[in-house]
Design an enzyme around this catalytic site. Structure first.
Site, PDB file in Angstrom:
ATOM      1  N   LYS A 190      -2.072  -0.744  -3.139  1.00 20.78           N
ATOM      2  CA  LYS A 190      -2.152  -1.950  -2.307  1.00 20.78           C
ATOM      3  C   LYS A 190      -3.278  -1.894  -1.263  1.00 20.78           C
ATOM      4  O   LYS A 190      -4.428  -2.072  -1.624  1.00 20.78           O
ATOM      5  CB  LYS A 190      -0.791  -2.252  -1.668  1.00 20.78           C
ATOM      6  CG  LYS A 190       0.237  -2.724  -2.718  1.00 20.78           C
ATOM      7  CD  LYS A 190       1.334  -3.600  -2.167  1.00 20.78           C
ATOM      8  CE  LYS A 190       2.090  -4.317  -3.269  1.00 20.78           C
ATOM      9  NZ  LYS A 190       3.324  -3.669  -3.690  1.00 20.78           N
ATOM     10  N   ASP A 192       6.946   6.859  -2.159  1.00 24.01           N
ATOM     11  CA  ASP A 192       6.183   5.715  -2.648  1.00 24.01           C
ATOM     12  C   ASP A 192       5.702   4.945  -1.420  1.00 24.01           C
ATOM     13  O   ASP A 192       6.456   4.214  -0.795  1.00 24.01           O
ATOM     14  CB  ASP A 192       7.062   4.835  -3.541  1.00 24.01           C
ATOM     15  CG  ASP A 192       6.322   3.587  -4.023  1.00 24.01           C
ATOM     16  OD1 ASP A 192       5.228   3.295  -3.492  1.00 24.01           O
ATOM     17  OD2 ASP A 192       6.855   2.900  -4.907  1.00 24.01           O
ATOM     18  N   PHE A 200      11.525  -0.574  -5.300  1.00 22.75           N
ATOM     19  CA  PHE A 200      10.524  -1.121  -6.225  1.00 22.75           C
ATOM     20  C   PHE A 200       9.394  -0.118  -6.387  1.00 22.75           C
ATOM     21  O   PHE A 200       8.821   0.334  -5.398  1.00 22.75           O
ATOM     22  CB  PHE A 200       9.977  -2.455  -5.709  1.00 22.75           C
ATOM     23  CG  PHE A 200       9.054  -3.112  -6.710  1.00 22.75           C
ATOM     24  CD1 PHE A 200       9.569  -3.801  -7.798  1.00 22.75           C
ATOM     25  CD2 PHE A 200       7.678  -3.027  -6.576  1.00 22.75           C
ATOM     26  CE1 PHE A 200       8.734  -4.375  -8.748  1.00 22.75           C
ATOM     27  CE2 PHE A 200       6.823  -3.604  -7.513  1.00 22.75           C
ATOM     28  CZ  PHE A 200       7.358  -4.285  -8.606  1.00 22.75           C
TER      29      PHE A 200
HETATM   30  C1  LIG Z   1       3.730  -3.241  -5.036  1.00 18.63           C
HETATM   31  C2  LIG Z   1       4.459  -1.980  -5.125  1.00 18.63           C
HETATM   32  C3  LIG Z   1       4.371  -1.172  -6.268  1.00 18.63           C
HETATM   33  C4  LIG Z   1       3.637  -1.590  -7.517  1.00 18.63           C
HETATM   34  O1  LIG Z   1       2.263  -1.697  -7.313  1.00 18.63           O
HETATM   35  P1  LIG Z   1       1.373  -2.435  -8.422  1.00 18.63           P
HETATM   36  O2  LIG Z   1      -0.020  -2.277  -7.907  1.00 18.63           O
HETATM   37  O3  LIG Z   1       1.855  -3.846  -8.483  1.00 18.63           O
HETATM   38  O4  LIG Z   1       1.600  -1.745  -9.696  1.00 18.63           O
HETATM   39  C5  LIG Z   1       5.018   0.051  -6.264  1.00 18.63           C
HETATM   40  N1  LIG Z   1       5.725   0.447  -5.198  1.00 18.63           N
HETATM   41  C6  LIG Z   1       5.832  -0.298  -4.083  1.00 18.63           C
HETATM   42  C7  LIG Z   1       6.614   0.226  -2.920  1.00 18.63           C
HETATM   43  C8  LIG Z   1       5.221  -1.544  -4.017  1.00 18.63           C
HETATM   44  O5  LIG Z   1       5.370  -2.307  -2.930  1.00 18.63           O
END
Ligand SMILES: *Cc1c(COP(=O)(O)O)cnc(C)c1O
Length: 402
Positions: free
Chosen positions: A250, A221, A136
């Protein structure tokens, strides 16, 4: 004006399906709803509220900064952004920082930078991106396409091209896709949304080696794993593998929206003047909050404390599992933990989370089979015990079938 959950259905787009109760107040690891009912929060706003709710130092910072300067745009820089960037650089592999407002925006910038770097260095041909199934990376069309979950990316017209998907923790699947046309591999050091699945250290080392062999950039990420979550400031520091670009969001803002990418001088210089930007990115209010959060999190006291809390969470989950035999595995790292439901409860993670809410405990799912915990990184021992008292009752009810 009185508002309720019914108001949501009247005035909000239906892309979310929020729970029945509406939280109105939070303090530390506690949250209260409109009716004054109390909950213990092991969801942390999906791994965001790294210092719980309304941490006094964050409240103080936001008060002070809100009376000084909120926003000036990137036509001017500002002191909080410069201080936060300096601290991020000092504590990581990186030399340079770009600020934005969310995880998706951070990954969007990471992927664009990787493409630009490859075009500048090697030519237009080198544009292929390898990502992973079940990962994700956010919800912009580029990042959601990278995410490798067609359920999220289908139905929005043509997708950005040049992205293919390997299988997480399967190095051979990366080897089969990578070539000299690959400009980047984007990977989470631990799948968050995809089921709280840590990367196998040999896999991640192998991916690094393949990237080096083919002159491809390795993007981590760390939107979910970063900023203390795994017991290190960033998860890469515990893996012994250094990425070329790292995205963070986050927990970075501890509840205030902010995201960033960090990278080396050599790569970063390719994001030349005018090539990329965002109006709010690096605004003084967000950066001031993140700087205070950084000062609290990046201490051996807090980072070591996360390891102790992980042990407490694991112990409590094992005790519950000995009693009810519902989980096949407790996995994850630091305070990003997943309890995988066993075969007898296949597909029922959501029921455990709903039952927990009824008992006054907020937790999350990560897919159909994983109950996910992403609490405050400074959650108190007595709140852990009380939270699991509630979870015990919730599990009992799910097992009893009512
Ligand atoms: C939550 C998340 C995202 C997206 O972040 P947003 O602030 O919702 O755009 C991207 N990568 C990972 C691994 C995430 O957990």
């Amino acid at each position: 004006m009185a508002v309720s959950r019914a108001t949501f259905d009247e005035v909000m787009l239906p892309n979310y399906a929020p729970q029945a109760v509406i939280p109105v107040k939070g303090q530390g690891s506690y949250v209260w709803d409109q009716a004054g009912r109390e909950y213990i929060d092991f969801s942390g706003g999906i791994a965001v509220n790294c210092l719980g709710h309304c941490h006094p130092e964050l409240v103080q910072t936001i008060k002070e900064q809100s009376e000084k300067l909120w926003h000036v745009s990137n036509i001017w820089t500002n002191e909080p952004a410069l201080r936060l960037a300096s601290k991020l650089v000092k504590s990581t592999f990186a030399d340079k920082v770009f600020f934005c407002n969310s995880g998706a925006e951070a990954n969007e910038a990471a992927l664009k930078l990787a493409r630009r770097y490859a075009v500048d260095q090697f030519g237009e041909e080198k544009d292929q991106i390898i990502a992973f199934k079940q990962s994700f990376h956010g919800r912009t069309l580029f990042t959601v396409t990278a995410g490798g979950q067609p359920a999220y990316s289908d139905g929005f017209g043509p997708k950005p091209g040049g992205i293919s998907h390997a299988v997480y923790n399967d190095l051979a699947s990366v080897e089969a896709l990578i070539s000299d046309k690959t400009c980047a591999v984007i990977v989470e050091p631990m799948l968050g949304e995809g089921g709280v699945l840590p990367a196998d250290p040999d896999f991640i080392k192998g991916v690094r080696a393949l990237c080096d062999k083919h002159n491809a950039l390795l993007i981590f990420d760390e939107v979910q794993t970063g900023f203390g979550r795994t017991g290190h400031l960033y998860a890469y520091q515990g893996l012994g593998v250094t990425p070329d670009i790292l995205s963070t969001a986050k927990s970075l803002g501890a509840g205030f929206p902010i995201g960033a990418i960090i990278t080396t001088d050599e790569i970063g210089q390719h994001l030349k003047f005018g090539t990329h930007g965002t109006t709010y990115g690096g605004n003084p209010l967000a950066c001031a909050v993140a700087e205070t959060a950084f000062d609290i999190i990046n201490t051996s006291q807090v980072l070591e404390g996360i390891k102790q809390r992980e042990a407490a969470f694991r112990q409590q989950l094992e005790l519950i599992n000995q009693k009810y035999n519902v989980f096949s595995e407790i996995r994850g790292k630091g305070l990003l933990l997943g309890a995988v439901v066993n075969e007898a409860h296949e597909g029922r993670a959501r029921e455990f989370v709903a039952a927990a809410m009824e008992q006054g405990l907020m937790c999350l799912v990560a897919g159909a089979n994983v109950v996910r915990f992403a609490p405050s990184l400074i959650v108190e021992q007595q709140d852990i015990v009380e939270g699991f008292n509630r979870f015990d009752k919730a599990v009992a009810r799910v097992v009893a079938g009512d």
